[in-house]
Enzyme design. Sequence first.
Site, PDB file in Angstrom:
ATOM      1  N   LYS A  28      -5.380  18.073  -9.418  1.00 23.26           N
ATOM      2  CA  LYS A  28      -4.287  17.833  -8.473  1.00 23.26           C
ATOM      3  C   LYS A  28      -3.611  19.163  -8.157  1.00 23.26           C
ATOM      4  O   LYS A  28      -3.202  19.902  -9.070  1.00 23.26           O
ATOM      5  CB  LYS A  28      -3.293  16.866  -9.115  1.00 23.26           C
TER       6      LYS A  28
HETATM    7  C1  E4P Z   1       1.467  10.437  -7.487  1.00 26.99           C
HETATM    8  O1  E4P Z   1       0.467  11.104  -7.527  1.00 26.99           O
HETATM    9  C2  E4P Z   1       2.827  10.992  -7.436  1.00 26.99           C
HETATM   10  O2  E4P Z   1       2.996  12.004  -8.383  1.00 26.99           O
HETATM   11  C3  E4P Z   1       3.833   9.895  -7.618  1.00 26.99           C
HETATM   12  O3  E4P Z   1       3.437   8.743  -6.897  1.00 26.99           O
HETATM   13  C4  E4P Z   1       5.251  10.311  -7.289  1.00 26.99           C
HETATM   14  O4  E4P Z   1       6.060   9.175  -7.379  1.00 26.99           O
HETATM   15  P1  E4P Z   1       7.660   9.257  -7.473  1.00 26.99           P
HETATM   16  O5  E4P Z   1       8.182   9.671  -6.143  1.00 26.99           O
HETATM   17  O6  E4P Z   1       8.057   7.860  -7.834  1.00 26.99           O
HETATM   18  O7  E4P Z   1       7.973  10.257  -8.551  1.00 26.99           O
END
Ligand code: E4P
Length: 213
Positions: A82
């Site tokens: 990522k």
């Molecule tokens: C996924 O890859 C993201 O890191 C995540 O959905 C972020 O979510 P949040 O806005 O609830 O922290």
Amino acid sequence: MKLFMDTANVSQVAEIAAWGVLDGVTTNPSLVAKEGKDFKETVLEMCAHVPSVSAQVTATDVEGMRKQGEEYAGWHEHVVVKVPMTTEGLKALHHFRSQGIRTNTTLVFSLNQAILAAKAGANIISPFIGRLDDIGEDGMGLIAEIMEAWSHYRFDTEVLVASIRHPRHVAQAARIGAHICTIPYDVFVKLPHHTLTDAGLKKFLSDWEKVKK
Ligand code: E4P
């Protein structure tokens, strides 16, 4: 639509994977910090349950991202690296594509960012819809914009709806044709339920008790 879980908690992954519906997991540094467990062990345990586990680099320069990403990708074939949506991240995406290392671009908040990440070679892009809603913008509208643009071209990049806040987000993402949704545990466990299902089953079982007497 593929269903991923947004978590760094291995027990939660094992629980939902047992339903036979889980296609992957996304983690991020905040989720990993919340669990307080060793990152590599966590990722490897998740890889035993699902074929796609996103592990985020924390370096902000391309050299650091390449080093971390190559290390993570070496841990297990299910690891997806990522990478944040920055210009250094774009360079890293381009490098990882040339190496056959799968990537997920995180922190995508606009169609232009989505296009750049796809062109640089991202396998997955993650637009954060809940965080857009939080600042009064239209998160699901962004997903619709991206899917509309994708229908004109031949990007092989999958659109992953991230920052999901409630079950309606999942249904809306499916109607728009998003490829993947990553869902937090507390939202995931709500998905199988409906008041009428619960009431209907209760009635069936109480009627059956009368037949047995
Ligand atoms: C996924 O890859 C993201 O890191 C995540 O959905 C972020 O979510 P949040 O806005 O609830 O922290």
